[in-house]
Motif scaffolding. Structure first.
Motif, PDB file in Angstrom:
ATOM      1  N   CYS A   1       0.931  -1.223  -0.164  1.00  0.00           N
ATOM      2  CA  CYS A   1      -0.056  -0.055   0.143  1.00  0.00           C
ATOM      3  C   CYS A   1       0.860   1.344  -0.096  1.00  0.00           C
ATOM      4  O   CYS A   1       1.656   1.502   0.875  1.00  0.00           O
ATOM      5  CB  CYS A   1      -0.832  -0.005   1.361  1.00  0.00           C
ATOM      6  SG  CYS A   1      -1.968   1.721   1.426  1.00  0.00           S
TER       7      CYS A   1
ATOM      8  N   THR B   1      -0.238   4.237   0.601  1.00  0.00           N
ATOM      9  CA  THR B   1      -0.532   5.093   1.778  1.00  0.00           C
ATOM     10  C   THR B   1       0.268   4.556   2.884  1.00  0.00           C
ATOM     11  O   THR B   1       0.913   5.600   3.739  1.00  0.00           O
ATOM     12  CB  THR B   1      -1.893   5.146   1.715  1.00  0.00           C
ATOM     13  OG1 THR B   1      -2.606   5.539   0.607  1.00  0.00           O
ATOM     14  CG2 THR B   1      -2.372   6.117   3.023  1.00  0.00           C
ATOM     15  N   CYS B   2       0.328   3.349   2.961  1.00  0.00           N
ATOM     16  CA  CYS B   2       1.140   2.619   4.286  1.00  0.00           C
ATOM     17  C   CYS B   2       2.325   3.295   4.211  1.00  0.00           C
ATOM     18  O   CYS B   2       3.056   3.731   5.274  1.00  0.00           O
ATOM     19  CB  CYS B   2       0.865   1.235   4.482  1.00  0.00           C
ATOM     20  SG  CYS B   2      -0.542   0.727   5.328  1.00  0.00           S
TER      21      CYS B   2
ATOM     22  N   HIS C   1      -4.301   0.443   8.220  1.00  0.00           N
ATOM     23  CA  HIS C   1      -4.720   0.087   6.819  1.00  0.00           C
ATOM     24  C   HIS C   1      -6.177  -0.307   6.817  1.00  0.00           C
ATOM     25  O   HIS C   1      -6.396  -1.194   6.883  1.00  0.00           O
ATOM     26  CB  HIS C   1      -3.770  -0.989   6.272  1.00  0.00           C
ATOM     27  CG  HIS C   1      -3.990  -1.343   4.652  1.00  0.00           C
ATOM     28  ND1 HIS C   1      -3.556  -0.554   3.678  1.00  0.00           N
ATOM     29  CD2 HIS C   1      -4.427  -2.437   4.302  1.00  0.00           C
ATOM     30  CE1 HIS C   1      -3.833  -1.230   2.554  1.00  0.00           C
ATOM     31  NE2 HIS C   1      -4.577  -2.284   2.886  1.00  0.00           N
TER      32      HIS C   1
ATOM     33  N   HIS D   1      -7.378   1.697   1.586  1.00  0.00           N
ATOM     34  CA  HIS D   1      -6.798   2.436   2.729  1.00  0.00           C
ATOM     35  C   HIS D   1      -7.318   3.870   2.537  1.00  0.00           C
ATOM     36  O   HIS D   1      -7.594   4.616   1.476  1.00  0.00           O
ATOM     37  CB  HIS D   1      -5.212   3.008   2.507  1.00  0.00           C
ATOM     38  CG  HIS D   1      -4.757   3.052   3.700  1.00  0.00           C
ATOM     39  ND1 HIS D   1      -3.324   2.703   4.269  1.00  0.00           N
ATOM     40  CD2 HIS D   1      -4.953   4.338   4.634  1.00  0.00           C
ATOM     41  CE1 HIS D   1      -2.997   3.365   5.410  1.00  0.00           C
ATOM     42  NE2 HIS D   1      -4.132   4.512   5.560  1.00  0.00           N
TER      43      HIS D   1
HETATM   44 ZN   LIG Z   1      -2.381   1.335   3.595  1.00  0.00          ZN
END
Ligand SMILES: [Zn+2]
Length: 198
Positions: free
Chosen positions: A66, A68-69, A106, A151
Motif C-alpha cells: 500500500c 499510503t502505508c 490500513h 486505505h
Molecule cells: Zn495502507
C-alpha cells in the motif's frame, strides 16, 4: 429480493443498455461542452460498457503493497498525526498542493467509528483551511477515492489562482497531464500546511 428484476443495479444497467450503440458505447454527454472540460468534443470516443460483475473483484491491496502505508513511514510526507487519522502528501504533484487525510492503520472509511467520523470531519475542515490559505490558490477541492488501495484517503487538491480551465471536477484530469512542481516549492508549502495543522 432474490428476483433478479428487483435488483436495483440490474434494473439500472438494463435501462442504460437502451442508451448504448451496437458496440456498447454511450453518446457523449453535456459535460463535453463544459467550458472547463479538458478535451475537445471532436474525436472523443466513449469506452464501451461491459457486463456487470457481481460479486465485484476485491481490488484492495495488502498493507505491505500500500502506497499510503508507505507514505506514513516517510516523515517528509507526514503533515499531521492525529488519534486515528493523519494528513500526508504525495511525493510529488503538478498542482500547487495536494494533501491526503488518511487512516493511520490500513483501513477503509467504512471501518471508522463515530469518533473516527468526528476526527475526519475536523481534519477535512482544518486541512481545507490550511491549503486554502497558501499563496496562489484559487480554490480547493475534496474527493474520496481510496485509490483502489483499501486505505481510507480523502484528497484535498489546490487549484492555482486564476487558471480557470482547471475549475471543478476535472481538476485531477488536468493534474494528470501537467508536469510536477519543483520539489523545493512543494516542500515549502508543506511546511506552511504542517504549521497550520499543529
Ligand atoms: Zn495502507
Amino acid at each position: 429480493m432474490n428476483d433478479r428484476a428487483a435488483d436495483p443495479a440490474d434494473v439500472w444497467r438494463g435501462r442504460v443498455q437502451d442508451h448504448l450503440d451496437a458496440a456498447g458505447r454511450p453518446p457523449l454527454g453535456g459535460m463535453a461542452d463544459w467550458e472547463v472540460f479538458p478535451f475537445e468534443r471532436d474525436g472523443l470516443t466513449p469506452k464501451a460498457m461491459g457486463e456487470r460483475v457481481v460479486p465485484e473483484p476485491d481490488r484492495s491491496r495488502d498493507a505491505a503493497d500500500c502506497r499510503t502505508c508507505r507514505s506514513l513511514t516517510v516523515p517528509a510526507q507526514v503533515l499531521h498525526t492525529g488519534d486515528r487519522l493523519a494528513v500526508i502528501r504525495p511525493g510529488g504533484t503538478s498542482l500547487p498542493f495536494v494533501a491526503n487525510i488518511v487512516a493511520r492503520q490500513h483501513v477503509l472509511i467504512d471501518d471508522l467509528d463515530d469518533d473516527g467520523h468526528a476526527e475526519l470531519g475536523r481534519l477535512i475542515g482544518r486541512t481545507y483551511a490550511a491549503v486554502s490559505a497558501l499563496d496562489g490558490v484559487g480554490n480547493v477541492h475534496l474527493t474520496k477515492w481510496e485509490n483502489g488501495s483499501g486505505h481510507l484517503s480523502v484528497n484535498v487538491m489546490a487549484r492555482p489562482l486564476g487558471v480557470l480551465e482547471l475549475r471543478g471536477s476535472n481538476l485531477p484530469v488536468w493534474a494528470d497531464m501537467l508536469p510536477d512542481i519543483p520539489q523545493a516549492e512543494y516542500d515549502e508549502r508543506a511546511e506552511a500546511v504542517r504549521a497550520a495543522l499543529s
